[in-house]
Design an enzyme around this catalytic site. Structure first.
Site, PDB file in Angstrom:
ATOM      1  N   ARG A   6      -4.662  47.993   9.587  1.00 48.76           N
ATOM      2  CA  ARG A   6      -5.936  47.287   9.359  1.00 48.76           C
ATOM      3  C   ARG A   6      -6.821  48.177   8.498  1.00 48.76           C
ATOM      4  O   ARG A   6      -6.563  49.373   8.367  1.00 48.76           O
ATOM      5  CB  ARG A   6      -6.638  47.011  10.698  1.00 48.76           C
ATOM      6  N   SER A  28      -0.304  54.439  -1.522  1.00 47.52           N
ATOM      7  CA  SER A  28      -1.033  53.179  -1.536  1.00 47.52           C
ATOM      8  C   SER A  28      -1.777  53.100  -2.856  1.00 47.52           C
ATOM      9  O   SER A  28      -1.491  53.860  -3.786  1.00 47.52           O
ATOM     10  CB  SER A  28      -2.014  53.154  -0.355  1.00 47.52           C
ATOM     11  N   GLY A  29      -2.771  52.216  -2.915  1.00 42.44           N
ATOM     12  CA  GLY A  29      -3.678  52.218  -4.060  1.00 42.44           C
ATOM     13  C   GLY A  29      -4.795  53.227  -3.818  1.00 42.44           C
ATOM     14  O   GLY A  29      -4.787  53.977  -2.838  1.00 42.44           O
ATOM     15  N   ASP A  30      -5.796  53.213  -4.704  1.00 42.40           N
ATOM     16  CA  ASP A  30      -6.889  54.175  -4.593  1.00 42.40           C
ATOM     17  C   ASP A  30      -7.748  53.951  -3.349  1.00 42.40           C
ATOM     18  O   ASP A  30      -8.356  54.879  -2.832  1.00 42.40           O
ATOM     19  CB  ASP A  30      -7.757  54.117  -5.855  1.00 42.40           C
ATOM     20  N   SER A  58      -1.929  48.187  -6.567  1.00 42.50           N
ATOM     21  CA  SER A  58      -1.994  47.588  -7.908  1.00 42.50           C
ATOM     22  C   SER A  58      -2.914  48.412  -8.786  1.00 42.50           C
ATOM     23  O   SER A  58      -2.732  48.498  -9.993  1.00 42.50           O
ATOM     24  CB  SER A  58      -2.438  46.129  -7.843  1.00 42.50           C
ATOM     25  N   ARG A  64      -3.394  39.853  -6.046  1.00 40.73           N
ATOM     26  CA  ARG A  64      -2.747  41.142  -5.719  1.00 40.73           C
ATOM     27  C   ARG A  64      -1.241  41.104  -5.928  1.00 40.73           C
ATOM     28  O   ARG A  64      -0.633  42.098  -6.334  1.00 40.73           O
ATOM     29  CB  ARG A  64      -2.997  41.499  -4.248  1.00 40.73           C
ATOM     30  N   ARG A 104      -2.666  41.744 -12.350  1.00 36.67           N
ATOM     31  CA  ARG A 104      -3.859  41.068 -11.811  1.00 36.67           C
ATOM     32  C   ARG A 104      -5.097  41.431 -12.622  1.00 36.67           C
ATOM     33  O   ARG A 104      -5.990  40.608 -12.809  1.00 36.67           O
ATOM     34  CB  ARG A 104      -4.055  41.407 -10.332  1.00 36.67           C
ATOM     35  N   GLY A 150     -13.009  51.483  -6.438  1.00 38.41           N
ATOM     36  CA  GLY A 150     -12.379  50.165  -6.365  1.00 38.41           C
ATOM     37  C   GLY A 150     -12.740  49.356  -5.146  1.00 38.41           C
ATOM     38  O   GLY A 150     -12.325  48.199  -5.012  1.00 38.41           O
TER      39      GLY A 150
END
Length: 369
Positions: free
Chosen positions: A56, A79-81, A112, A185, A191, A359
């Protein structure tokens, strides 16, 4: 290729890494990619891993804020930022944040938006790559085990929030693209292309006041590397020892409270209508967006871009296409301004538009960093 003047540490061998992984990030392939690409390389480099799969929002934030981290030599974010933003701010909420922030952090691209991973790939002198190749390069950097310092920027908002940011703060066009394209996403980095075209169609103008403390002429645009043994103070002037309560966060020595006007030696931008404002501290804004080619991991500098209202959609699109190669400033567009700064303040006239930090969306309100 290490930069002259940078000081490097080396990870212990054998090494134990805590990997924080968001299985939902990007197009949802992070766990598969970790098992297929990353784990075999780490095993060969004598790096053991404990994988923590987030379930989560804020799960990673709580984990690093509350956990005893002494059993791990490094924290790896796959992961992403956004997940690294959680980790950095979780670490900064610890009473022992000064010690905790010395723990080497590693980013492996699994989202992404992989701006920091693309930036580190660029600083390391590797060719511009994306997807699996970028993941392989970043894993290779982890396997080599060299680490160095990275600047953080302290952001504070009118409502009293304080964040520590490693990538950038934005308002206007770029933030709109970032947040409006969340619903795509599953497209991965495409995207952002789709989001850019959609936001171009309904180009908005934002009203507000932008002020900044420029990097002064005598310091040049790339200040001398700081003493590696000096405390990392997120771009602030270190305070005399003993002036802070133990565990208190570093003071924002370059800033006055948001309720007061900016100091007289700051520059106030004469225009008050913008298409975008973006304060970036790394080279890349995305895998294919080389926004600040001059940026380095710890140059003590915020690279401030702003775009004045009145730019045509065609010119804006040309700038974004040029940004994939980092040549947007060569176009000498009169609407696009770039200035290296030590600190900045943005005061929107009305609460319109989305603000983003690394982001992640923020409510629109006065902010400074």
């Amino acid at each position: 290729c290490p930069h002259p003047g940078d000081s490097y540490g080396v990870l212990a061998r054998p090494c134990h890494a805590l990997v924080l992984l968001n299985p939902q990030s990007g197009s949802g392939r992070a766990l598969d990619d970790f098992q297929a690409v990353v784990q075999p390389m780490l095993a060969e480099a004598d790096i053991a891993t404990t994988v923590f799969v987030t379930e989560r929002p804020n799960h990673a934030h709580e984990k690093v804020r509350d956990e005893d981290l002494s059993q791990w030599d490094t924290l790896v974010v796959m992961s992403g930022d956004g997940l690294l933003f959680e980790v950095v701010n979780g670490l900064m909420e610890r009473p022992d944040w000064k010690e905790a922030m010395k723990k080497p952090l590693c980013i492996l691209p699994g989202g992404s938006g992989n701006a920091l991973a693309a930036s580190i790939n660029y600083y390391a002198g590797y060719d511009h790559v994306a997807k699996k190749k970028l993941l392989t390069n970043c894993t290779f950097i982890l396997c080599k085990g060299l680490y160095t310092q990275m600047d953080l920027v302290s952001l504070s908002t009118a409502s009293g929030k304080r964040f520590f940011s490693f990538l950038g703060f934005g308002w206007g066009f770029i933030s709109d693209v970032d947040i409006d394209s969340e619903k795509y996403r599953w497209l991965g980095s495409a995207r952002f292309t789709l989001g850019t075209l959609q936001c171009l169609a309904k180009l908005r103008v934002y009203q507000g006041r932008l002020s900044y403390l420029p990097v002064t002429a005598e310091q040049g645009t790339s200040p001398a590397p700081r003493d590696p043994h000096a405390p990392v103070t997120n771009g602030h002037i270190p305070q005399p020892a003993g002036t802070e309560a133990p565990g208190s966060l570093p003071p924002d020595s370059l800033l006055v409270p948001l309720s007061q006007p900016v100091p007289a030696h700051w520059t106030v931008v004469p225009e008050e209508e913008f298409v975008l404002v973006y304060a970036i501290y790394q080279s890349h804004l995305g895998t294919n967006l080389l926004m600040a080619p001059a940026a380095r991991l710890h140059d003590g500098c915020i690279h401030l871009f702003y775009m004045k209202a009145g730019i045509s959609r065609v010119t804006l699109l040309k700038l974004f296409l040029a940004m994939s190669r980092g040549t947007h400033l060569d176009l000498n567009c009169p609407h696009l301004c770039y200035v290296p700064v030590r600190a900045f303040r943005l005061e929107p006239r009305v609460a319109a538009g989305i603000m983003t930090v690394d982001g992640e969306a923020l409510a629109c309100e006065p902010v400074q960093g």
